[in-house]
Design a protein around this motif. Structure first.
Motif, PDB file in Angstrom:
ATOM      1  N   GLN A 295      14.293 -48.514  -3.818  1.00 12.77           N
ATOM      2  CA  GLN A 295      13.784 -49.446  -2.765  1.00 12.77           C
ATOM      3  C   GLN A 295      12.689 -50.529  -3.794  1.00 12.77           C
ATOM      4  O   GLN A 295      11.815 -50.322  -4.162  1.00 12.77           O
ATOM      5  CB  GLN A 295      12.969 -47.795  -2.466  1.00 12.77           C
TER       6      GLN A 295
ATOM      7  N   LYS B 153      11.604 -43.544  -4.720  1.00 11.49           N
ATOM      8  CA  LYS B 153      11.696 -44.644  -3.599  1.00 11.49           C
ATOM      9  C   LYS B 153       9.810 -44.937  -3.530  1.00 11.49           C
ATOM     10  O   LYS B 153       8.772 -44.123  -3.984  1.00 11.49           O
ATOM     11  CB  LYS B 153      11.838 -42.670  -2.616  1.00 11.49           C
TER      12      LYS B 153
ATOM     13  N   GLN C 143       6.199 -45.925  -0.398  1.00 13.28           N
ATOM     14  CA  GLN C 143       6.065 -46.329   0.916  1.00 13.28           C
ATOM     15  C   GLN C 143       4.575 -46.647   1.066  1.00 13.28           C
ATOM     16  O   GLN C 143       3.846 -46.159  -0.222  1.00 13.28           O
ATOM     17  CB  GLN C 143       6.266 -44.862   2.102  1.00 13.28           C
TER      18      GLN C 143
ATOM     19  N   ARG D 281      13.862 -39.126  -0.283  1.00  7.18           N
ATOM     20  CA  ARG D 281      13.429 -40.031   0.421  1.00  7.18           C
ATOM     21  C   ARG D 281      12.206 -40.103   1.760  1.00  7.18           C
ATOM     22  O   ARG D 281      12.457 -39.088   2.520  1.00  7.18           O
ATOM     23  CB  ARG D 281      14.562 -41.288   1.586  1.00  7.18           C
TER      24      ARG D 281
ATOM     25  N   THR E 265      21.403 -44.058   7.228  1.00  9.24           N
ATOM     26  CA  THR E 265      19.898 -45.036   7.959  1.00  9.24           C
ATOM     27  C   THR E 265      20.551 -45.178   9.537  1.00  9.24           C
ATOM     28  O   THR E 265      21.629 -46.017   9.568  1.00  9.24           O
ATOM     29  CB  THR E 265      19.704 -46.535   6.987  1.00  9.24           C
TER      30      THR E 265
ATOM     31  N   ASN F 126      21.647 -49.755   2.878  1.00 10.87           N
ATOM     32  CA  ASN F 126      20.248 -49.612   2.593  1.00 10.87           C
ATOM     33  C   ASN F 126      20.530 -50.911   4.334  1.00 10.87           C
ATOM     34  O   ASN F 126      20.953 -51.957   3.927  1.00 10.87           O
ATOM     35  CB  ASN F 126      19.127 -49.948   1.938  1.00 10.87           C
TER      36      ASN F 126
ATOM     37  N   ASP G 110      18.675 -52.559  -2.710  1.00  6.47           N
ATOM     38  CA  ASP G 110      17.469 -52.217  -0.718  1.00  6.47           C
ATOM     39  C   ASP G 110      17.443 -53.409  -0.660  1.00  6.47           C
ATOM     40  O   ASP G 110      17.388 -54.684  -1.302  1.00  6.47           O
ATOM     41  CB  ASP G 110      16.887 -51.583  -1.723  1.00  6.47           C
TER      42      ASP G 110
END
Length: 362
Positions: free
Chosen positions: A17, A64, A66, A115, A215, A275, A331
């Motif tokens: 990611q 992953k 974020q 994820r 996704t 992705n 990704d």
């Protein structure tokens, strides 16, 4: 689209990611190299500079990332049966975005977190295999105290898993109070999350051929969701596709379009969808153009002007990395300036493409 720059990630080229926030780019690694997370300075996108790298804990991948509200979230999940693995989620503070400082950690037990989805606010959510579960479910994480994150809710599909099928949550993207959750061979699950700590099933949708639903990207203004089924098999394999789903009534979703495959130039390794660029706040956002990584097929941009007849608007493939049988584009993240960031799953590292021409959605 044209290649603007490439980075080998310090020789640890198994990128997973990728996400840009300001001048910092965060990359989670797939796991085969042993690296966990890379942080790069991309103030000059054509000359990304590696600033920090954190090896993954033994037996674990941290693939992953974020970022929102001054925090970085990184998963911990057992990797390929590794011994002594870590299982949870780690929270870092971004007072200096290029040098995050560890603040707290959530322990899930079991195989850990797969994820994460978080764009700010009190609650993140994720797929995880906590202690006592055989496969991934959906969990909600309370970040009210980032130094002490806690699990606030969990949800799993209460249906028997047919022989030869795998029902496993991947991740959910939200449109207001509705969550669209990829659930492996169970297809797309629709949840009412008006009260996020009390999710409620609204619908489930399957299709043929299907499997490994990954996704589910809502396009709220158009009442559509774009769904990828992940290709998980190398070489000759059952076809996996990208579909367009009408969710004018979220309780009665229906497939209205199927995206064509790009040209296949390689017969080895994975070929098929993975992705999507997820239209995160602060990134490039479109309800017409959808960016899809296609493993050996590279990057495909679909034009959904007519959702019943999607067309390929752009297609880019990298050169095959040295010693690798084919590219494995993994990704994609398109930043607010239109730069397209891509990772390779095995050894190819990080690519950046010239800014995507921001076309009108009309």
């Amino acid at each position: 689209m044209r290649l603007l720059g490439h980075h080998d990630l310090g020789g640890f080229g198994d990128g997973m990611q990728v996400l840009r926030e300001g001048d910092a780019l965060y990359v989670g690694h797939f796991g085969i190299s042993g690296m966990g997370t890379s942080i790069l300075d991309v103030s000059d996108p054509s000359a990304a500079r590696l600033v920090e790298q954190w090896p993954a804990p033994a037996g674990t991948h941290t693939h992953k990332v974020q970022v929102a509200d001054g925090l970085l979230l990184v998963n911990e999940e057992q990797f390929r049966g590794g011994a002594g693995h870590r299982a949870g989620l780690v929270v870092y503070g971004l007072e200096d975005p290029l040098h995050p400082k560890r603040l707290g950690r959530l322990e899930t037990g079991g195989l850990g977190v797969h994820r994460i989805v978080w764009t700010g606010g009190r609650y993140a959510h994720a797929s995880a295999t906590p202690e006592g579960f055989d496969d991934r479910i959906w969990i909600v994480i309370d970040l009210d105290d980032p130094e002490r994150p806690v699990e606030a809710a969990r949800w799993s599909l209460d249906e028997p898993q047919p022989p030869g099928k795998r029902y496993a949550a991947h991740h959910a993207l939200l449109d207001g109070a509705v969550a669209y959750l990829g659930y492996g061979d169970a297809g797309m699950v629709v949840l009412d999350v008006g009260e996020i700590t009390q999710p409620r099933l609204l619908a489930r949708l399957e299709w043929e051929p299907g499997g490994d639903t990954h996704t589910c990207l809502p396009l709220p203004g158009r009442k559509l969701v774009v769904v990828t089924d992940e290709q998980v098999v190398d070489g000759a394999s059952e076809q996996r596709l990208v579909r367009v789903v009408d969710v004018a009534d979220p309780a009665r979703p229906r497939v209205v379009g199927v995206c064509s495959e790009p040209e296949r130039r390689h017969g080895e390794l994975r070929f098929g969808p993975h992705n999507l660029h997820e239209n995160r706040p602060g990134s490039y956002r479109s309800e017409r153009f959808v960016f899809v990584t296609y493993f050996s097929g590279g990057l495909v941009v679909y034009d959904l002007a007519d959702p019943a007849a999607p067309r390929i608007a752009a297609h880019w493939q990298p050169e095959t990395p040295p010693g690798q049988a084919a590219p494995q584009t993994n990704d994609v993240f398109v930043d607010a300036d239109g730069f397209v960031w891509l990772t390779d799953r095995l050894t190819g590292g990080l690519y950046v493409l010239d800014p995507f021409v921001i076309l009108s959605d009309q």
